[in-house]
Design a protein around this motif. Structure first.
Motif, mmCIF file in Angstrom:
data_model
loop_
_atom_site.group_PDB
_atom_site.id
_atom_site.type_symbol
_atom_site.label_atom_id
_atom_site.label_comp_id
_atom_site.label_asym_id
_atom_site.label_seq_id
_atom_site.Cartn_x
_atom_site.Cartn_y
_atom_site.Cartn_z
ATOM 1 N N LEU A 51 0.825 -1.201 0.000
ATOM 2 C CA LEU A 51 0.000 0.000 0.000
ATOM 3 C C LEU A 51 0.866 1.261 0.000
ATOM 4 O O LEU A 51 0.603 2.210 -0.741
ATOM 5 N N THR A 54 2.417 1.744 -3.436
ATOM 6 C CA THR A 54 1.442 2.227 -4.418
ATOM 7 C C THR A 54 1.178 3.714 -4.244
ATOM 8 O O THR A 54 1.142 4.484 -5.216
ATOM 9 N N LEU A 55 1.002 4.157 -2.986
ATOM 10 C CA LEU A 55 0.747 5.574 -2.734
ATOM 11 C C LEU A 55 1.945 6.436 -3.118
ATOM 12 O O LEU A 55 1.788 7.502 -3.728
ATOM 13 N N GLY A 58 2.076 6.681 -6.955
ATOM 14 C CA GLY A 58 1.082 7.608 -7.482
ATOM 15 C C GLY A 58 1.451 9.050 -7.219
ATOM 16 O O GLY A 58 1.285 9.924 -8.084
ATOM 17 N N LEU A 59 1.964 9.331 -6.005
ATOM 18 C CA LEU A 59 2.377 10.698 -5.680
ATOM 19 C C LEU A 59 3.544 11.151 -6.552
ATOM 20 O O LEU A 59 3.563 12.289 -7.043
#
Length: 309
Positions: A51, A54-55, A58-59
């Protein structure tokens, strides 16, 4: 040598080597594909790390798109028609020569199609030759009338309206010439005399003229009928003949019902042919032409900025 020294030397003497049995070789491990349950368990045990990764990804992607100037690559083909082309001021290019030549070629082809029908009929009437007679030339020549009308009234091509007048006169004379022959043979080109045929020709020209001048009507129904116009041209004769066998023409008012049925049947058959045959073939042709166009070297234009307008 003292006794203590002898004891020390004796203790320093290495002990004799003993025979050690060799270690047994381990059996080779056969590689095994990971089980779905094992993979699922591994992912579940590390869900927090996944998780976070993934964050963070994306950022990072969002920050990159906001900080980098976008670049757009566009490919285009420019096709410049040589008609009325002026490259520089006072260009010596003969602007109307090609346009006039096109009008002349269209007129010559249309007159040739008319002659292809009139000549065999004339030779048969005078007993000079027994050539086969077909009326396809007159049908096709009339299509050129519509094309020349468009060139003259919409595109304002010089000489187009004069070609229309000449072609209409030639077409009318040809129909008058072959009318008696067609009626005698009962081949259904001329069904009920010269007046209905000539009236239909005059009505077609007048309708086209008024529609172009008034720019009316603008109807989706007529536009859809235009899509199937070629199928109507090809199939109306066969459809009409089939209906005439069931409902023969009598030259009286009930013929209006017969013609209405012919019109509706032609529209239905033409629409089915367009949807099932003509449109799939058109799409196939576009795909093939698009594929051949992709093999042509093109010029790439790269634009930098926030938009590609």
């Amino acid at each position: 040598m003292t006794e203590s020294a002898q004891l020390w030397i004796g203790d320093a003497t290495p002990a004799p080597a003993r025979d050690v049995p060799p270690r047994a070789a381990r059996p080779a491990r056969t590689p095994r594909a990971p089980d779905l349950a094992e993979v699922s368990g591994w992912l579940l045990r590390r869900w927090a790390w996944l998780l976070v990764a993934t964050l963070l990804g994306g950022l990072a992607g969002y920050l990159f798109t906001r900080s980098v100037t976008p670049r757009f690559t566009a490919t285009t083909d420019l096709v410049v028609a040589p008609s009325n082309l002026r490259v520089v001021t006072n260009d010596l290019y003969a602007q109307n020569l090609q346009s006039d030549a096109q009008i002349g070629v269209l007129l010559a082809v249309a007159l040739g199609l008319i002659a292809a029908t009139v000549l065999p009929v004339t030779l048969r009437i005078h007993g000079l030759a027994n050539l086969p007679v077909q009326y396809l030339g007159l049908h096709l020549a009339w299509l050129f009338v519509g094309l020349l009308l468009r060139l003259g009234m919409v595109e304002r091509r010089r000489g187009a309206m004069g070609a229309v007048l000449l072609l209409v006169l030639a077409q009318g004379g040809a129909v008058l010439l072959v009318a008696d022959y067609s009626l005698a043979r009962a081949d259904l080109f001329v069904i009920d005399g010269r007046i209905p045929v000539m009236s239909a020709y005059a009505l077609a020209v007048a309708t086209f003229w008024i529609a172009v001048r008034a720019r009316r009507p603008r109807s989706m129904l007529l536009a859809r009928i235009g899509l199937i116009s070629y199928a109507m041209y090809l199939l109306h004769g066969s459809v009409n003949v089939a209906i005439y066998r069931l409902m023969p023409l009598t030259g009286s008012m009930p013929d209006a019902l017969t013609m209405a049925i012919c019109t509706l049947s032609t529209l239905g058959v033409s629409w089915a042919v367009y949807m099932r045959i003509e449109r799939p073939i058109i799409r196939l042709g576009r795909r093939l032409s698009r594929g051949s166009a992709d093999r042509i070297p093109r010029t790439d234009v790269v634009a930098t900025g926030g938009s590609n307008t």
